[in-house]
Design an enzyme around this catalytic site. Structure first.
Site, PDB file in Angstrom:
ATOM      1  N   HIS A 142      -3.743  -6.316   1.051  1.00  0.00           N
ATOM      2  CA  HIS A 142      -4.218  -7.657   1.370  1.00  0.00           C
ATOM      3  C   HIS A 142      -4.934  -8.319   0.195  1.00  0.00           C
ATOM      4  CE1 HIS A 142      -4.009  -6.990   6.010  1.00  0.00           C
ATOM      5  NE2 HIS A 142      -2.868  -6.786   5.380  1.00  0.00           N
ATOM      6  N   HIS A 179       6.666  -2.237   4.781  1.00  0.00           N
ATOM      7  CA  HIS A 179       7.230  -2.169   6.126  1.00  0.00           C
ATOM      8  C   HIS A 179       8.450  -1.257   6.197  1.00  0.00           C
ATOM      9  CE1 HIS A 179       5.202  -5.772   8.270  1.00  0.00           C
ATOM     10  NE2 HIS A 179       4.388  -5.217   7.388  1.00  0.00           N
TER      11      HIS A 179
END
Length: 739
Positions: free
Chosen positions: A277, A114
């Site tokens: 993920h 992020h």
């Protein structure tokens, strides 16, 4: 990116959640006015030019010693010891924020992702390069919920290594170490990111005034430029689907658009999603509407943390970050291919998280009791996000990921390359990479440039003589050097004259570069290069030619100057140039040459400030360059707008003198094309024409104050000196190979 859906029902941006009565102001809560008298100038005149972005990160706010050089200091870092300290943190769970599955690695991956993932290729802004995740608005974006805890977990490490390790480097290096500690082999890592000490005020994050609002689309689904996220406060896409609509195919469209805008192709996009993920979980085990305000709106006693959760323990199994409650794999702290095995090993049905968010579970109780719980004994079924299923339903992503299902070694290779690109996209060329883990491999996206050659003083003198006698005009010499050097972006350190790409596609064909005339100048420089018998790069020749033009212009104004020149630029080849990627550097406007392309979404003077900002110029430097380039007659298309002199080609202060002359009256042109006509106030006869960029130096009070300095009778020599300094700064902006 293991946690990427924001908390719903957040308050408007900058407003704390509080039970304060209307009109009341409990200490430390609510929307209170800062201790200043009245509103700011911006409140009174919201469309005023913001020149403060041209004075970013001033030395006065930097607490480090004036002679401190981070790029030198970080090379003394004991990287092995640093790695060991980060690993120890990852394996030492803290009661105040317990580690999922006993390992903070997935949290650190999300933090690094992020931080770097705000990068956007259109203007080079965003990215991890300055540690901006520490500051507003990024530290309080809904999509960054709980990353305040990740950074706080790393504080003992930052404290230990002090100024020799920036937050900017630590945030992304921790993610890299996390991947490796969980069994993945990365492509390497480069240190060298320097911290800044204030938020970036020059980044446009979107028009919305509330978190998760969406006013950035027009038409069917046309995302406003330069934005690269679908909603305010998100990094990329809404993992529930567009605006929360759980449609995997529609999600794939958003994924391709947003990842493309941060310079990732389909393979890189799929690799980042699958790889990210593979680890960790999301958090949504409760009512997301009860979560407290973000760090910037939280009360003082939260000491910089935010999103306090009053439900249960508020942490661990009760944690709420995104409102989604998803664990993807049965090995959430280990690198393997289980994400794809599970994605393709089940059919999926829509369900809701405990917080009410849309997510997916296997049909018919598939893979039941195969996924561990993060904070207690027992197991559950895997879950997926709408954005995960997009990889399966989109035909292009499906083709890519199905192959990886059978060839996991290819996934590992592509994820390693994409992850490295994600973390380093805004660092500039490889000459800026520092540390023992810098990879030997290079990639096209790095805009690599071969090393150049040094030149002796005699060789420089001979080349200058050849250029001066070439028949190229001052305007051609100066404008060509400017076209080459002014592509530089301080945001992601791309562009500039080094590499000599002004002679290559796509730059050779840019409308802003006047391709026909540029081609003639390029041929002339190639003739000089060949005839000289000197091993000089085309890039050096172009900059040296610009300097010759400036020296000629200064002499015509009565001043003998030598413009500083540092040889050593290299020449890239067409094969070393990513045409599609370089297309983003094409100027849509260049106020320094009075160029405004078609379809501009802002007035020309705002475009000028933005370009000056990307060039790293101060307001005085911008002012001198505009005034000087006008009298040097380098306007796009040869227009005379703003050429307020009867001696074009001489480096005089005439632009400022005549612009501020009250005997001239200005009025908009009847052509209604953004130009103005200056007439003699007494006779009405036309004298000059100008653009919005020209007149703003007389209209805007701050810019007028600067223009007045150079219009004064005793400023002629100062102006030449200041112009040469600003010119040299632009010419050398990309010279990371020299001190």
């Amino acid at each position: 990116m293991p946690e990427d859906r924001p908390i719903e029902d957040s308050p408007p941006i900058g407003e704390a959640q509080t039970d304060a009565p209307a009109g009341g102001c409990p200490a430390g809560f609510g929307r209170i006015k800062p201790p200043v008298a009245g509103g700011s100038n911006r409140d009174w005149w919201p469309n005023q030019l913001n020149l403060k972005i041209l004075q970013k990160n001033p030395d006065v706010i930097n607490p480090l010693d004036e002679d401190f050089d981070y790029r030198s200091a970080v090379q003394n870092l004991d990287v092995d010891a640093l790695r060991a300290d980060i690993v120890e943190v990852m394996h030492t769970s803290q009661d105040w924020w317990p580690a999922d599955f006993g390992h903070y690695g997935p949290l650190f991956i999300r933090m690094a992702w992020h931080a770097a993932g705000t990068y956007r290729v259109s203007d080079g802004r965003g990215g991890a390069g300055a540690g901006m995740q520490r500051f507003a608005p990024l530290n309080s974006w809904p999509d960054n919920a709980s990353l305040d805890k990740a950074r706080r977990l790393l504080w003992p490490v930052k404290k230990k290594y002090g100024k020799n390790l920036s937050w900017a480097d630590l945030i992304v290096y921790a993610g890299n170490v996390a991947l490796e500690d969980m069994g993945f082999r990365t492509a390497g890592f480069a240190f060298g990111r320097e911290d800044r000490w204030e938020p970036e005020e020059d980044v446009y994050w979107g028009p919305e005034q509330e978190w998760l609002d969406d006013k950035r689309y027009t038409g069917e689904r046309d995302l406003e430029n330069p934005l690269a996220a679908v909603q305010m406060g998100l990094i990329y896409v809404n993992p529930e689907g567009p605006n929360g609509n759980p449609d995997p195919q529609a999600s794939a469209i958003d994924i391709r658009e947003t990842f493309g805008r941060m310079a990732m192709n389909d393979v890189e996009t799929a690799a980042l999603i699958v790889g990210g993920h593979t680890f960790g979980k999301t958090h949504g085990n409760g009512d997301a509407s009860l979560v407290g305000p973000e760090p910037e709106a939280a009360p003082l006693e939260e000491v910089g943390l935010g999103w306090r959760n009053p439900q249960g323990t508020g942490v661990g199994k009760d944690a709420i970050t995104s409102g989604l409650e998803v664990t993807w794999t049965h090995t959430p702290t280990k690198w393997d291919n289980s994400f794809l095995e599970i994605l393709y090993g089940n059919e999926w049905e829509l369900t809701k998280s405990p917080a009410g968010a849309n997510q997916w579970k296997p049909k018919d109780n598939g893979w039941a009791n195969s996924v561990p719980l993060a904070h207690e004994d027992g197991k559950t079924h895997p879950s997926m996000l709408t954005s995960d299923l997009a990889l399966r339903v989109d035909p292009i992503y499906e083709q890519i990921t199905r192959r990886w299902l059978d060839h996991p070694e290819e996934l590992a290779e592509e994820f390693a390359k994409a992850w490295f690109k994600l973390l380093h996209r805004d660092m500039g060329p490889v000459t800026r990479y520092l540390g023992p883990e810098v990879p030997k491999d290079t990639w096209l996206w790095q805009d690599n440039i071969p090393a150049g050659n040094d030149l002796s003083d005699d060789e420089v003198a001979k080349l200058k003589e050849l250029i001066a006698d070439s028949g190229l005009t001052v305007s051609q010499l100066v404008s060509t050097a400017w076209k080459a050097a002014s592509t530089f972006r301080s945001s992601d350190l791309r562009g500039g004259a080094n590499g000599g790409r002004i002679r290559l596609q796509p730059q050779l064909g840019w409308e802003a570069n006047e391709p026909d005339e540029l081609a003639q100048v390029v041929r002339k420089y190639e003739e000089i290069q060949k005839a000289s018998g000197i091993n000089v790069s085309f890039a050096d020749l172009v900059v040296l030619g610009g300097n010759v033009g400036v020296e000629k212009a200064a002499k015509a104004a009565g001043f003998d100057v030598t413009v500083p020149f540092t040889p050593g630029r290299g020449d890239a080849t067409q094969e070393e140039t990513d045409v599609d990627s370089f297309a983003y550097l094409e100027p849509k406007a260049d106020g320094f040459r009075n160029y405004l392309g078609k379809g501009s979404d802002l007035p020309a003077e705002f475009k000028l400030i933005d370009r000056a900002n990307l060039l790293g110029l101060s307001a005085p430097e911008m002012t001198t360059l505009v005034g000087g380039l006008r009298v040097l007659d380098v306007n796009h298309g040869g227009t005379k707008h703003g050429v307020l002199t009867d001696k074009p080609g001489a480096l005089t202060t005439d632009f400022f003198v005549n612009l501020l002359d009250m005997s001239t009256a200005w009025k908009p042109s009847p052509a209604d094309d953004g130009t103005y006509i200056g007439t003699d106030r007494a006779t009405g006869s036309p004298k000059w024409t100008g653009t919005r960029v020209d007149l703003v130096f007389a209209s805007n009070s701050q810019l007028r104050a600067l223009a007045e300095v150079y219009a004064e009778d005793d400023s002629k020599e100062k102006f030449v000196k200041d112009f040469v300094a600003a010119w040299t700064k632009v010419m050398d902006a990309d010279r990371f190979d020299v001190a």
